[in-house]
Design a protein around this motif. Structure first.
Motif, PDB file in Angstrom:
ATOM      1  N   LYS A  50      14.460  13.824   3.830  1.00  0.00           N
ATOM      2  CA  LYS A  50      13.902  12.565   4.491  1.00  0.00           C
ATOM      3  C   LYS A  50      14.825  11.484   4.230  1.00  0.00           C
ATOM      4  CE  LYS A  50      10.687  11.910   0.382  1.00  0.00           C
ATOM      5  NZ  LYS A  50       9.577  11.622  -0.298  1.00  0.00           N
ATOM      6  N   PRO A  51      14.606  10.304   4.814  1.00  0.00           N
ATOM      7  CA  PRO A  51      15.542   8.946   4.582  1.00  0.00           C
ATOM      8  C   PRO A  51      15.325   8.549   3.277  1.00  0.00           C
ATOM      9  CG  PRO A  51      14.225   8.859   6.592  1.00  0.00           C
ATOM     10  CD  PRO A  51      13.551  10.123   5.879  1.00  0.00           C
ATOM     11  N   ALA A  52      16.142   7.606   3.176  1.00  0.00           N
ATOM     12  CA  ALA A  52      16.475   6.845   1.859  1.00  0.00           C
ATOM     13  C   ALA A  52      15.389   6.715   1.074  1.00  0.00           C
ATOM     14  CB  ALA A  52      17.252   5.557   2.073  1.00  0.00           C
ATOM     15  N   THR A  53      15.360   7.300  -0.003  1.00  0.00           N
ATOM     16  CA  THR A  53      14.328   7.303  -1.109  1.00  0.00           C
ATOM     17  C   THR A  53      14.791   6.517  -2.071  1.00  0.00           C
ATOM     18  OG1 THR A  53      13.165   9.216  -0.344  1.00  0.00           O
ATOM     19  CG2 THR A  53      12.364   8.543  -2.362  1.00  0.00           C
ATOM     20  N   GLY A  54      13.971   5.620  -2.823  1.00  0.00           N
ATOM     21  CA  GLY A  54      14.590   4.776  -4.227  1.00  0.00           C
ATOM     22  C   GLY A  54      14.341   5.410  -5.296  1.00  0.00           C
ATOM     23  N   ALA A  55      14.511   4.676  -6.514  1.00  0.00           N
ATOM     24  CA  ALA A  55      14.092   5.464  -7.669  1.00  0.00           C
ATOM     25  C   ALA A  55      12.606   5.524  -7.965  1.00  0.00           C
ATOM     26  CB  ALA A  55      14.654   4.559  -8.759  1.00  0.00           C
ATOM     27  N   LEU A  56      11.802   4.835  -7.195  1.00  0.00           N
ATOM     28  CA  LEU A  56      10.413   4.800  -7.289  1.00  0.00           C
ATOM     29  C   LEU A  56       9.972   6.348  -6.678  1.00  0.00           C
ATOM     30  CD1 LEU A  56       7.996   3.168  -8.561  1.00  0.00           C
ATOM     31  CD2 LEU A  56       7.825   2.175  -6.131  1.00  0.00           C
ATOM     32  N   GLY A  57      10.756   6.607  -5.845  1.00  0.00           N
ATOM     33  CA  GLY A  57      10.175   7.872  -5.529  1.00  0.00           C
ATOM     34  C   GLY A  57       9.496   7.725  -3.836  1.00  0.00           C
ATOM     35  N   VAL A  58       9.480   6.669  -3.288  1.00  0.00           N
ATOM     36  CA  VAL A  58       8.882   6.216  -1.908  1.00  0.00           C
ATOM     37  C   VAL A  58      10.084   5.949  -0.966  1.00  0.00           C
ATOM     38  CG1 VAL A  58       8.705   3.927  -2.469  1.00  0.00           C
ATOM     39  CG2 VAL A  58       7.225   4.948  -0.846  1.00  0.00           C
ATOM     40  N   VAL A  59       9.793   6.540   0.309  1.00  0.00           N
ATOM     41  CA  VAL A  59      10.707   6.018   1.378  1.00  0.00           C
ATOM     42  C   VAL A  59      11.024   4.446   1.298  1.00  0.00           C
ATOM     43  CG1 VAL A  59      11.260   6.327   3.780  1.00  0.00           C
ATOM     44  CG2 VAL A  59      10.279   8.376   2.529  1.00  0.00           C
ATOM     45  N   LEU A  60      12.114   3.838   1.388  1.00  0.00           N
ATOM     46  CA  LEU A  60      12.487   2.456   1.272  1.00  0.00           C
ATOM     47  C   LEU A  60      12.056   1.736   2.723  1.00  0.00           C
ATOM     48  CD1 LEU A  60      15.743   2.658  -0.475  1.00  0.00           C
ATOM     49  CD2 LEU A  60      13.546   2.466  -1.532  1.00  0.00           C
TER      50      LEU A  60
ATOM     51  N   LEU B  77       0.748  -1.212  -0.104  1.00  0.00           N
ATOM     52  CA  LEU B  77       0.124  -0.108   0.073  1.00  0.00           C
ATOM     53  C   LEU B  77       0.820   1.093  -0.122  1.00  0.00           C
ATOM     54  CD1 LEU B  77      -2.886  -1.157   2.508  1.00  0.00           C
ATOM     55  CD2 LEU B  77      -3.015  -0.681  -0.072  1.00  0.00           C
ATOM     56  N   GLU B  78       2.017   1.183   0.511  1.00  0.00           N
ATOM     57  CA  GLU B  78       2.854   2.211   0.771  1.00  0.00           C
ATOM     58  C   GLU B  78       3.351   2.486  -0.923  1.00  0.00           C
ATOM     59  OE1 GLU B  78       4.916   5.637   2.071  1.00  0.00           O
ATOM     60  OE2 GLU B  78       3.359   4.395   3.088  1.00  0.00           O
ATOM     61  N   SER B  79       3.658   1.553  -1.321  1.00  0.00           N
ATOM     62  CA  SER B  79       4.192   1.428  -3.092  1.00  0.00           C
ATOM     63  C   SER B  79       3.087   2.168  -3.626  1.00  0.00           C
ATOM     64  CB  SER B  79       4.657   0.258  -3.306  1.00  0.00           C
ATOM     65  OG  SER B  79       5.639   0.301  -4.477  1.00  0.00           O
ATOM     66  N   CYS B  80       1.736   1.708  -3.574  1.00  0.00           N
ATOM     67  CA  CYS B  80       0.424   2.091  -4.170  1.00  0.00           C
ATOM     68  C   CYS B  80       0.582   3.745  -4.200  1.00  0.00           C
ATOM     69  CB  CYS B  80      -0.606   1.438  -3.637  1.00  0.00           C
ATOM     70  SG  CYS B  80      -0.855  -0.040  -4.088  1.00  0.00           S
ATOM     71  N   LYS B  81       1.472   4.424  -3.556  1.00  0.00           N
ATOM     72  CA  LYS B  81       1.113   5.904  -3.475  1.00  0.00           C
ATOM     73  C   LYS B  81       2.136   6.439  -4.614  1.00  0.00           C
ATOM     74  CE  LYS B  81       1.224   6.281   1.472  1.00  0.00           C
ATOM     75  NZ  LYS B  81       1.827   7.005   2.659  1.00  0.00           N
ATOM     76  N   THR B  82       2.783   5.574  -5.534  1.00  0.00           N
ATOM     77  CA  THR B  82       3.444   5.963  -6.556  1.00  0.00           C
ATOM     78  C   THR B  82       2.537   5.716  -7.878  1.00  0.00           C
ATOM     79  OG1 THR B  82       4.763   3.996  -6.860  1.00  0.00           O
ATOM     80  CG2 THR B  82       5.506   5.365  -5.482  1.00  0.00           C
ATOM     81  N   THR B  83       3.007   6.609  -9.085  1.00  0.00           N
ATOM     82  CA  THR B  83       2.257   6.226 -10.113  1.00  0.00           C
ATOM     83  C   THR B  83       2.558   4.677 -10.963  1.00  0.00           C
ATOM     84  OG1 THR B  83       3.858   7.268 -11.276  1.00  0.00           O
ATOM     85  CG2 THR B  83       2.002   8.536 -10.739  1.00  0.00           C
ATOM     86  N   LYS B  84       3.717   4.476 -10.771  1.00  0.00           N
ATOM     87  CA  LYS B  84       4.082   3.172 -11.418  1.00  0.00           C
ATOM     88  C   LYS B  84       3.519   1.818 -10.757  1.00  0.00           C
ATOM     89  CE  LYS B  84       8.221   4.709 -13.718  1.00  0.00           C
ATOM     90  NZ  LYS B  84       9.938   4.534 -13.706  1.00  0.00           N
ATOM     91  N   THR B  85       3.464   2.110  -9.483  1.00  0.00           N
ATOM     92  CA  THR B  85       2.727   0.863  -8.927  1.00  0.00           C
ATOM     93  C   THR B  85       1.322   0.803  -9.168  1.00  0.00           C
ATOM     94  OG1 THR B  85       4.280   0.674  -7.039  1.00  0.00           O
ATOM     95  CG2 THR B  85       2.295  -0.352  -6.627  1.00  0.00           C
TER      96      THR B  85
END
Length: 372
Positions: A281-291, A65-73
Motif C-alpha cells: 500500500k502507499p506511504a505509511t508512517g511510523a504510526l502504521g496508518v496510510v498518510l 477518525l482514520e488515526s483512531c484505527k491505531t492503538t496510540k491514537t
C-alpha cells in the motif's frame, strides 16, 4: 500562566523516549539516556488559533477518525474516537471536547520549523541492466539490532545497530561510503536509474517505483545502518556551494547535475543509510496508518506523542498553512518540540511543494477536556 499538566507529563513520559535509531553501536559499560527538557504547554482558546474558523472541520474529523484505527491514537483519545464516529457538527465536536494547548519550544532561540515531504516516483527494474544500476536493498542479513530494554528499561525504545567483526566483537555497521564499495548480503527489492533519486527516497522514507514492465510497486522503510542523519543541504551551505535559499531538493539536484564528480563526496557526508522493503500500500508512517496529504505530519516523538492531534500555523510566500494535523510519522531530521514535517502526497507536484517548504512554525496540541 503556563502549566505542565500531570496528564500531559504522563503522556510524554510514556511516548517521549521513543527514538528512531540514529547512532552506531558503541562499546559503553552503561548507556545513558539523552536528557531532554520537556516542552511546556500554555492553555489556549480556539479563537486564538490562526484562521481556526476557516478550517475544513469535516476533513479534519475524517483524518482524526482514520488515526483512531491505531492503538496510540486510541490510547490518547479513546472515548472521543468512539463518539467521533457519530457527529453531526464537526466544528462543535472539536470545540466541545478538546482544549488546545500551545506547545512552547524547549530552546528559547527556537522559532519552530515546518518542512515538507512526499512519496516520490522512481524508475526501476527487477533486474540489473542499463540504466537501472542502483540497488534498493532490504535489511542486510549481517545487520545486528540490539535492544537493551531487559537490562535498562529506560532504553526500551532505543535500538543499537552493528555487525560482528569476526573476532567475537560487535562493531558499528558499515557507513554509506563503506557500503558503496561492498556487495551486501541482502535481498534487492529492485534497481533504479538514479543514485540521487535513491538518496532522496531514503530521505522521504517511502515511495513508488515504476518498473520497466509497466508495474508500479510500493517501497517503504525497513531498517537503518545505525548512523546519525546529516543534512547534505547544510553541508553545501557551509561549504559555500549554495545559498540557504537554494538548499531545496531541486537546488541540491541542480548542484549534483553541475558537479557530477563530487556527488560521492556530497552523499557520503550523510553516513546514514535506509534499507527498504516492498509494501502492498502507499506511504505509511511510523504510526502504521496510510498518510493523508496535508493532514499527516512527522514529529519528534521525544517531545510529542505519536497519534496526537495538533494544530499548526505557518506562513509561506504561496499560502498560509493553518490546520489540524495528526502526528503519524517520525524522521531522523525532525528534531525539537516545535518541529513538523508535512506530508504532501505522491508525485511531482507534491515533491515541488514539499521540496521548497521551510517556514517558521507554531504548534498546539489538542487534548480531551475530560482528561484535564
Amino acid at each position: 500562566m503556563k502549566h505542565n499538566i500531570l496528564f500531559l507529563i504522563a503522556i510524554l513520559l510514556f511516548f517521549g523516549c521513543s527514538k528512531k535509531p540514529e547512532a552506531p553501536i558503541c562499546d559503553v559499560p552503561k548507556p545513558e539516556v539523552e536528557k531532554l527538557s520537556k516542552p511546556e504547554f500554555t492553555p489556549s482558546k480556539f479563537d486564538e488559533l490562526p484562521n481556526w474558523h476557516e478550517e475544513n472541520y469535516l476533513e479534519a474529523l475524517n483524518s482524526f477518525l482514520e488515526s483512531c484505527k491505531t492503538t496510540k491514537t486510541k490510547a490518547l483519545y479513546e472515548e472521543l474516537c468512539k463518539s467521533g464516529k457519530d457527529v453531526a457538527d464537526a466544528k462543535s465536536f472539536f470545540m466541545q471536547n478538546f482544549t488546545p494547548y500551545k506547545i512552547d519550544a524547549t530552546d528559547a532561540k527556537d522559532d519552530g520549523l515546518l518542512t515538507g515531504y512526499y512519496e516520490p516516483l522512481l524508475k526501476g527494474s527487477l533486474t540489473k541492466k542499463e540504466p537501472y544500476l542502483y540497488p534498493v536493498y532490504s535489511t542486510p542479513r549481517d545487520l545486528i539490532v540490539v535492544s537493551l530494554a531487559s537490562q535498562y528499561p529506560e532504553l526500551q525504545n532505543y535500538r543499537l545497530r552493528g555487525r560482528y567483526d569476526g573476532n567475537n566483537k560487535v562493531v558499528p555497521y558499515y557507513s554509506r561510503k563503506e557500503l558503496s564499495s561492498r556487495t551486501l548480503d541482502a535481498d534487492i527489492v529492485c534497481y533504479v536509474d538514479s543514485r540521487i533519486e535513491l538518496f532522496f527516497l531514503e530521505v522521504q522514507g517511502s515511495g513508488r517505483v515504476l518498473l520497466d514492465n509497466g508495474e508500479v510497486i510500493y517501497v517503504g522503510f525497513d531498517n537503518l545502518n545505525g548512523y546519525k542523519y546529516s543534512s547534505i543541504g547544510k553541508y553545501l551551505i557551509d561549504a559555500g556551494e549554495i545559498s540557504y535559499a537554494q538548499a531545496s531538493m531541486k537546488g541540491i539536484k541542480n548542484w549534483c547535475d553541475k558537479n557530477p564528480s563530487r556527488v560521492d563526496e556530497l552523499l557520503n557526508h550523510n553516513e546514514s543509510v535506509v534499507f527498504f522493503k516492498k509494501r502492498n500500500k502507499p506511504a505509511t508512517g511510523a504510526l502504521g496508518v496510510v498518510l493523508t496529504p496535508e493532514r499527516s505530519v512527522a514529529v519528534d516523538q521525544r517531545y510529542l506523542p505519536l497519534g496526537s492531534m495538533l494544530y499548526m500555523s505557518a506562513q509561506t510566500k504561496e499560502k498560509d498553512l493553518n490546520r489540524i494535523v495528526m502526528a503519524q510519522d517520525i524522521g531522523g531530521a525532525i528534531k525539537g518540540s516545535v518541529r513538523a514535517d508535512l506530508f504532501f502526497g505522491y508525485g511531482d507536484e507534491a515533491g515541488n511543494s514539499a521540496g521548497k517548504l521551510k517556514a517558521p512554525l507554531k504548534l498546539w496540541i489538542f487534548l480531551p477536556k475530560a482528561e484535564l
